[in-house]
Design a protein around this motif. Structure first.
Motif, PDB file in Angstrom:
ATOM      1  N   LEU A   1     -64.858  44.680 -66.386  1.00 22.27           N
ATOM      2  CA  LEU A   1     -63.952  44.598 -65.239  1.00 22.27           C
ATOM      3  C   LEU A   1     -63.396  43.194 -65.041  1.00 22.27           C
ATOM      4  CD1 LEU A   1     -65.613  46.865 -62.568  1.00 22.27           C
ATOM      5  CD2 LEU A   1     -63.915  47.404 -64.281  1.00 22.27           C
ATOM      6  N   ASN A   2     -64.247  42.189 -65.247  1.00 14.65           N
ATOM      7  CA  ASN A   2     -63.734  40.834 -64.982  1.00 14.65           C
ATOM      8  C   ASN A   2     -62.614  40.439 -65.933  1.00 14.65           C
ATOM      9  OD1 ASN A   2     -66.093  41.144 -66.370  1.00 14.65           O
ATOM     10  ND2 ASN A   2     -67.137  39.450 -65.397  1.00 14.65           N
ATOM     11  N   SER A   3     -62.662  40.954 -67.167  1.00  8.83           N
ATOM     12  CA  SER A   3     -61.559  40.609 -68.069  1.00  8.83           C
ATOM     13  C   SER A   3     -60.336  41.452 -67.727  1.00  8.83           C
ATOM     14  CB  SER A   3     -61.962  40.794 -69.526  1.00  8.83           C
ATOM     15  OG  SER A   3     -61.978  42.150 -69.873  1.00  8.83           O
ATOM     16  N   TRP A   4     -60.592  42.672 -67.262  1.00  8.56           N
ATOM     17  CA  TRP A   4     -59.496  43.542 -66.855  1.00  8.56           C
ATOM     18  C   TRP A   4     -58.737  42.897 -65.683  1.00  8.56           C
ATOM     19  CZ3 TRP A   4     -60.715  49.483 -66.491  1.00  8.56           C
ATOM     20  CH2 TRP A   4     -59.544  50.206 -66.687  1.00  8.56           C
ATOM     21  N   PHE A   5     -59.518  42.399 -64.726  1.00  5.81           N
ATOM     22  CA  PHE A   5     -58.905  41.816 -63.537  1.00  5.81           C
ATOM     23  C   PHE A   5     -58.218  40.487 -63.840  1.00  5.81           C
ATOM     24  CE2 PHE A   5     -62.341  44.112 -60.991  1.00  5.81           C
ATOM     25  CZ  PHE A   5     -61.570  45.249 -60.974  1.00  5.81           C
ATOM     26  N   SER A   6     -58.787  39.745 -64.800  1.00  4.36           N
ATOM     27  CA  SER A   6     -58.195  38.440 -65.060  1.00  4.36           C
ATOM     28  C   SER A   6     -56.939  38.560 -65.927  1.00  4.36           C
ATOM     29  CB  SER A   6     -59.211  37.508 -65.720  1.00  4.36           C
ATOM     30  OG  SER A   6     -59.578  38.049 -66.957  1.00  4.36           O
ATOM     31  N   SER A   7     -56.748  39.749 -66.506  1.00  2.49           N
ATOM     32  CA  SER A   7     -55.540  39.919 -67.306  1.00  2.49           C
ATOM     33  C   SER A   7     -54.338  40.088 -66.383  1.00  2.49           C
ATOM     34  CB  SER A   7     -55.675  41.157 -68.188  1.00  2.49           C
ATOM     35  OG  SER A   7     -55.528  42.320 -67.408  1.00  2.49           O
ATOM     36  N   GLN A   8     -53.180  39.927 -66.952  1.00  2.24           N
ATOM     37  CA  GLN A   8     -51.968  40.047 -66.138  1.00  2.24           C
ATOM     38  C   GLN A   8     -51.713  41.489 -65.727  1.00  2.24           C
ATOM     39  OE1 GLN A   8     -49.179  38.334 -68.780  1.00  2.24           O
ATOM     40  NE2 GLN A   8     -49.790  36.260 -68.308  1.00  2.24           N
ATOM     41  N   GLU A   9     -52.430  42.390 -66.361  1.00  5.92           N
ATOM     42  CA  GLU A   9     -52.186  43.800 -66.108  1.00  5.92           C
ATOM     43  C   GLU A   9     -52.688  44.216 -64.728  1.00  5.92           C
ATOM     44  OE1 GLU A   9     -52.360  47.666 -68.952  1.00  5.92           O
ATOM     45  OE2 GLU A   9     -54.094  46.402 -68.878  1.00  5.92           O
ATOM     46  N   LEU A  10     -53.738  43.598 -64.258  1.00 10.88           N
ATOM     47  CA  LEU A  10     -54.352  44.014 -63.002  1.00 10.88           C
ATOM     48  C   LEU A  10     -54.728  42.776 -62.196  1.00 10.88           C
ATOM     49  CD1 LEU A  10     -54.957  46.881 -62.066  1.00 10.88           C
ATOM     50  CD2 LEU A  10     -57.293  46.524 -62.749  1.00 10.88           C
ATOM     51  N   VAL A  11     -53.889  42.454 -61.266  1.00 12.64           N
ATOM     52  CA  VAL A  11     -54.133  41.237 -60.497  1.00 12.64           C
ATOM     53  C   VAL A  11     -54.958  41.565 -59.255  1.00 12.64           C
ATOM     54  CG1 VAL A  11     -53.015  39.375 -59.213  1.00 12.64           C
ATOM     55  CG2 VAL A  11     -52.019  40.218 -61.336  1.00 12.64           C
ATOM     56  N   MET A  12     -56.000  40.796 -59.047  1.00 12.95           N
ATOM     57  CA  MET A  12     -56.828  40.970 -57.846  1.00 12.95           C
ATOM     58  C   MET A  12     -56.550  39.788 -56.926  1.00 12.95           C
ATOM     59  SD  MET A  12     -58.838  43.606 -57.938  1.00 12.95           S
ATOM     60  CE  MET A  12     -60.378  43.334 -57.072  1.00 12.95           C
ATOM     61  N   PRO A  13     -56.386  40.047 -55.639  1.00 14.55           N
ATOM     62  CA  PRO A  13     -56.115  38.928 -54.741  1.00 14.55           C
ATOM     63  C   PRO A  13     -57.293  37.957 -54.654  1.00 14.55           C
ATOM     64  CG  PRO A  13     -56.307  40.989 -53.512  1.00 14.55           C
ATOM     65  CD  PRO A  13     -56.368  41.337 -54.951  1.00 14.55           C
ATOM     66  N   PHE A  14     -58.481  38.483 -54.815  1.00 16.12           N
ATOM     67  CA  PHE A  14     -59.672  37.628 -54.782  1.00 16.12           C
ATOM     68  C   PHE A  14     -60.686  38.129 -55.784  1.00 16.12           C
ATOM     69  CE2 PHE A  14     -57.782  36.728 -50.750  1.00 16.12           C
ATOM     70  CZ  PHE A  14     -57.965  35.365 -50.632  1.00 16.12           C
ATOM     71  N   GLU A  15     -61.437  37.197 -56.280  1.00 20.99           N
ATOM     72  CA  GLU A  15     -62.481  37.541 -57.259  1.00 20.99           C
ATOM     73  C   GLU A  15     -63.609  38.298 -56.551  1.00 20.99           C
ATOM     74  OE1 GLU A  15     -63.301  35.855 -60.671  1.00 20.99           O
ATOM     75  OE2 GLU A  15     -64.697  37.519 -60.634  1.00 20.99           O
ATOM     76  N   PRO A  16     -63.929  39.508 -57.010  1.00 19.35           N
ATOM     77  CA  PRO A  16     -65.044  40.225 -56.386  1.00 19.35           C
ATOM     78  C   PRO A  16     -66.384  39.542 -56.699  1.00 19.35           C
ATOM     79  CG  PRO A  16     -63.640  41.716 -57.656  1.00 19.35           C
ATOM     80  CD  PRO A  16     -63.256  40.319 -58.031  1.00 19.35           C
ATOM     81  N   PHE A  17     -67.363  39.819 -55.862  1.00 21.25           N
ATOM     82  CA  PHE A  17     -68.714  39.316 -56.120  1.00 21.25           C
ATOM     83  C   PHE A  17     -69.328  40.126 -57.268  1.00 21.25           C
ATOM     84  CE2 PHE A  17     -68.196  38.094 -51.651  1.00 21.25           C
ATOM     85  CZ  PHE A  17     -68.600  36.776 -51.726  1.00 21.25           C
ATOM     86  N   PRO A  18     -70.326  39.561 -57.947  1.00 23.26           N
ATOM     87  CA  PRO A  18     -70.933  40.310 -59.065  1.00 23.26           C
ATOM     88  C   PRO A  18     -71.418  41.709 -58.655  1.00 23.26           C
ATOM     89  CG  PRO A  18     -71.697  38.048 -59.077  1.00 23.26           C
ATOM     90  CD  PRO A  18     -70.879  38.202 -57.839  1.00 23.26           C
ATOM     91  N   TYR A  19     -72.019  41.835 -57.486  1.00 25.81           N
ATOM     92  CA  TYR A  19     -72.524  43.156 -57.089  1.00 25.81           C
ATOM     93  C   TYR A  19     -71.354  44.113 -56.821  1.00 25.81           C
ATOM     94  CZ  TYR A  19     -71.369  42.562 -52.162  1.00 25.81           C
ATOM     95  OH  TYR A  19     -70.691  42.414 -50.991  1.00 25.81           O
ATOM     96  N   GLN A  20     -70.200  43.547 -56.450  1.00 27.17           N
ATOM     97  CA  GLN A  20     -69.036  44.405 -56.234  1.00 27.17           C
ATOM     98  C   GLN A  20     -68.470  44.900 -57.570  1.00 27.17           C
ATOM     99  OE1 GLN A  20     -66.740  41.702 -53.752  1.00 27.17           O
ATOM    100  NE2 GLN A  20     -67.237  42.902 -51.932  1.00 27.17           N
ATOM    101  N   TYR A  21     -68.484  44.017 -58.559  1.00 21.60           N
ATOM    102  CA  TYR A  21     -68.094  44.441 -59.908  1.00 21.60           C
ATOM    103  C   TYR A  21     -68.960  45.627 -60.333  1.00 21.60           C
ATOM    104  CZ  TYR A  21     -65.066  40.542 -61.391  1.00 21.60           C
ATOM    105  OH  TYR A  21     -64.039  39.662 -61.553  1.00 21.60           O
ATOM    106  N   GLU A  22     -70.252  45.460 -60.079  1.00 16.23           N
ATOM    107  CA  GLU A  22     -71.204  46.497 -60.470  1.00 16.23           C
ATOM    108  C   GLU A  22     -70.879  47.818 -59.751  1.00 16.23           C
ATOM    109  OE1 GLU A  22     -75.799  47.272 -59.620  1.00 16.23           O
ATOM    110  OE2 GLU A  22     -75.297  45.154 -59.855  1.00 16.23           O
TER     111      GLU A  22
END
Lengths: 175, 603
Positions: free
Chosen positions: B134-155
């Motif tokens: 997920l973190n690479s998905w979110f960091s890609s230009q394809e899926l922008v997240m307004p804020f970085e989720p916490f690790p437990y939220q990624y989970e």
């Protein structure tokens, strides 16, 4: 000569082969978008060379099975054809002799084989070391051009990890 | 015949070899001593030598197995930077506050999607395993997240993504909404779902709309509202990816529909899913009747009173048969697979603390007189009722006394009001914001009239029209002159994000500390930047003090039995015995008295 694809056309292939002492070789190819989203995955059933093949192929057995037998089959079977292929083993580079698509080794901690100047060309892209067969050294520039769209901090080798895990899962299920 | 012919061709000829053999008496042959004469003669081979390979370099045909991934759904492009700036003070800032530089440099552990336990086919399992972390998905230009989720939220997102049946039961304030929206976003992107129904309590509709806009601005949300004809049209809209409905609308529109007319969904999400804890209710029936492929339930309180309530939720999720009554052990096994629950204590170790402060107050003289009079008359009346007394009678008296503890209805004297004004002067002067909860809208309105102007007091309770609620919250957040928001437990305790206010007042006490916790967690939640001070007003020598004591004892008892980790899965409400126990009530019995107890236990 291969040319660099651009934008949405860029579909990367991540190809690896695992070797198991008791079951032989098994290969997997994951085709993804430039952002790592999976498009297609193909894997082979295990290829187990017999004793005669082992003796007579000698040290060329690995490169033959990985680069020619498995990798070439995977490329033929995959419906979405990648425009560049990244592999994690020098033995697979021989694939390039049979196809027109650029192929490079992405050096990771798990990369097997030691590149040498006589046979391999090298290029650094961001933090990644790429190797190609000397005869196809222009592949490196083409691939580097295609990879420009990927953020520098991205882990380029990550899809190879997924491919590897998927192969092991397939083996586990087939066992 | 042929053989005879060959024999006939053979001729015999005598050849003198020049040998002169002599046989000696000793038996020795003299010829042995003489050199033999050797001659060469060409003898042609019978056939030419051939090359017959015994081995060929052949490998069998290599077999392959493949997985194809569905096409991604086309979405709107992320907005340009200028537009994003408007969100720089988001309603739910998720920026990691406590990560130092060292943490920033450290490569983050990839948040991988694991195949769910019920994924049986290899193809299904590979589908999940081959998704990017997920973190690479979110960091890609394809899926922008307004804020970085916490690790437990990624989970949590990864878990939801792969689950067909899921209950996300994270503690309050841990971001269930954000995790759900993001998982929906990923499922839409991966073309795993195309039509989603999200059902929530009516007051939370604006909250979901706002959160969707913030976390997944590219996903259009359609809210089920308007007259029946319009709603029917909306229910049948196939192209709306996310339909947002409140429970009442769901029951009204779908409760009576024949099965074949029900709209079909790929995913149905129930927010505050404890609403269907009673499996016989119309709400539960309506929720279960909706045809769907995936069923998710969101709740911070999976068990409000009894563990069996979870069975109804599991039935909606399709993991137990209809009307099944799993025992505790089975519920635990199901929970291990289908429930994801994290508490704030476990995942937010660095969160600023919540300081609980009890304000023990002495009733003002007028309040004290009114209180004592009411208590005396009330208990006398109850005593006089003898065996006829019910929980309802006691409850009414408790409510009356609690109201007097808030303020004397005759003189308007209120020790709580005095204390509140004193505290608020300091809070307003320092530019801070506070929220206040009361059980009664009447008390809230009464308070609002008496608050000094400089507090910029706002009111948010069930009596406020729905259309006015969002602007009130917006004003409270954005207006630097607005320092106090008065809310009712019923309307304000769930789903709101008010972490920018660092003070909470509980003007009167609720029956169940879990509800109080929910209220406090409006402020003490992810994104809070400094400690939150919660002041609980308790009037000494009143029923409030006794309620507080009983609730504390219950909390301690449950902690002893269940441990500290899971603090909301407990029955914390006062039961009938405990409500009766607030007064020492006795009935005349023959010549003496006897203690009055409820006829039956009411949870």
């Amino acid at each position: 000569m291969a040319t660099a694809a651009t934008g949405k056309d860029i579909k990367l292939g991540f190809l690896t082969v695992i070797e198991m002492a008791d079951r032989g070789f098994m290969g997997g190819l994951l085709v993804t978008t430039l952002t790592g989203r999976p498009l297609e995955f193909q894997c082979t059933t295990p290829v187990q060379p017999n004793k005669t093949q082992q003796i007579l192929y000698g040290t060329t057995l690995g490169p033959f099975i990985k680069g020619e037998l498995i990798a070439k089959t995977l490329l033929e079977r995959v419906q979405i054809k990648p425009v560049a292929i990244l592999v994690d083993q020098l033995d697979i580079l021989g694939l390039r002799n049979h196809i027109e698509t650029p192929v490079a080794v992405l050096k990771t901690d798990d990369t097997t084989g030691k590149p040498n100047d006589a046979e391999h060309a090298k290029r650094t892209h961001n933090r990644n070391e790429l190797y190609a067969l000397k005869a196809f050294s222009e592949d490196l520039a083409i691939i580097a051009e295609m990879l420009k769209g990927i953020p520098a901090e991205a882990d380029l080798g990550e899809p190879l990890y997924r491919t590897n895990e998927a192969l092991r899962e397939t083996l586990k299920t087939a066992a | 015949m042929e053989e005879a012919q060959e024999n006939a061709d053979l001729t015999s000829q005598s050849i003198n070899l020049g040998l002169n053999p002599q046989i000696l008496v000793t038996g020795m042959n003299s010829a042995m001593a003489r050199w033999s004469s050797v001659m060469l003669q060409d003898v042609p081979l019978l056939a030419k030598p051939g090359y017959v390979p015994s081995w060929k370099p052949m490998f069998g045909k290599v077999k392959t197995f493949g997985v194809n991934f569905p096409d991604s759904v086309e979405v709107l492009k992320p907005k340009v930077v200028e537009e994003k700036k408007a969100h720089e003070e988001p309603p739910k800032p998720k920026k990691v506050e406590n990560e130092g530089e060292e943490a920033a440099d450290k490569p983050k552990k990839p948040a991988r999607i694991k195949p769910p336990a019920d994924a049986i086919t290899l193809e299904d399992r590979l589908f999940y395993m081959l998704q990017p972390p997920l973190n690479s998905w979110f960091s890609s230009q394809e899926l922008v997240m307004p804020f970085e989720p916490f690790p437990y939220q990624y989970e949590g997102i990864a878990w939801l993504f792969s689950q067909k049946s899921a209950m996300l039961a994270d503690g309050m304030g841990l971001g269930k909404t954000m995790q759900t929206i993001t998982a929906i976003r990923l499922l839409l992107r991966a073309a795993q779902v195309r039509r989603i129904l999200l059902v929530c309590p009516k007051p939370l509709i604006p909250n979901w709309q706002r959160e969707f806009k913030f976390w997944a601005e590219e996903i259009p949300i359609t809210t089920l509202e308007g007259d029946t004809a319009r709603r029917n049209m909306l229910w049948s809209m196939d192209r709306a990816p996310v339909l947002l409905a409140n429970y009442e609308v769901m029951v009204r529109d779908l409760g009576e529909r024949p099965e074949e007319d029900l709209p079909k969904f790929d995913l149905v999400v129930l927010d505050e899913a404890q609403r269907i804890k009673n499996r016989d209710s119309r709400t539960s029936d309506a929720a279960r009747s909706i045809p769907r492929k995936k069923s998710w339930a969101l709740t911070g309180t999976p068990i409000e009173n009894r563990p069996e309530e979870m069975a109804s939720l599991f039935e909606f999720m399709g993991v137990v048969p209809e009307r099944a009554t799993p025992d505790l052990r089975q519920l635990k096994l199901l929970a291990d697979v289908y429930v994801l629950r994290r508490t704030k204590d476990l995942v937010m170790k660095d969160m600023p603390p919540l300081l609980d402060r009890e304000a023990l107050l002495e009733l003002s003289p007028a309040q004290k007189y009114a209180y004592e009079t009411a208590e005396k008359h009330g208990t006398m009346q109850l005593d006089a009722m003898g065996e006829e007394i019910t929980i309802q009678h006691v409850f009414e008296l408790v409510m009356r006394l609690k109201q007097i503890a808030n303020y004397d209805p005759v003189t308007g004297e209120s020790v709580k009001l005095e204390r509140l004004v004193a505290d608020m002067e300091e809070i307003a002067a320092s530019g801070e914001k506070a929220i206040l909860f009361s059980q009664w809208t009447k008390t809230i309105d009464w308070l609002a009239e008496r608050m000094p102007e400089q507090f910029g007091t706002l009111v948010y309770h069930g009596g406020v029209a729905h259309k006015d609620r969002e602007p009130i919250l917006k004003k409270f957040k954005e207006d630097p002159k607005s320092h106090l928001l008065l809310m009712s437990y019923g309307t304000g305790a769930v789903g709101l994000n008010l972490q920018f206010s660092h003070y909470v007042f509980l003007f009167d006490r609720w029956w169940n500390p879990a509800v109080e916790d929910q209220a406090i967690n409006r402020a003490h939640r992810i994104g809070v930047k400094k400690q939150v001070i919660c002041t609980k007003f308790i009037c000494q020598g009143t029923v409030e003090e006794r309620i507080d004591l009983v609730l504390k004892e219950k909390r301690e008892m449950f902690n002893r039995v269940l441990g500290d980790g899971d603090d909301s899965s407990k029955s914390l409400s006062l039961n009938a015995s405990e409500i009766f126990g607030l007064f020492d009530m006795k009935a005349r019995h023959k010549e003496g008295v006897r203690k009055i107890q409820p006829k039956k236990e009411v949870a």
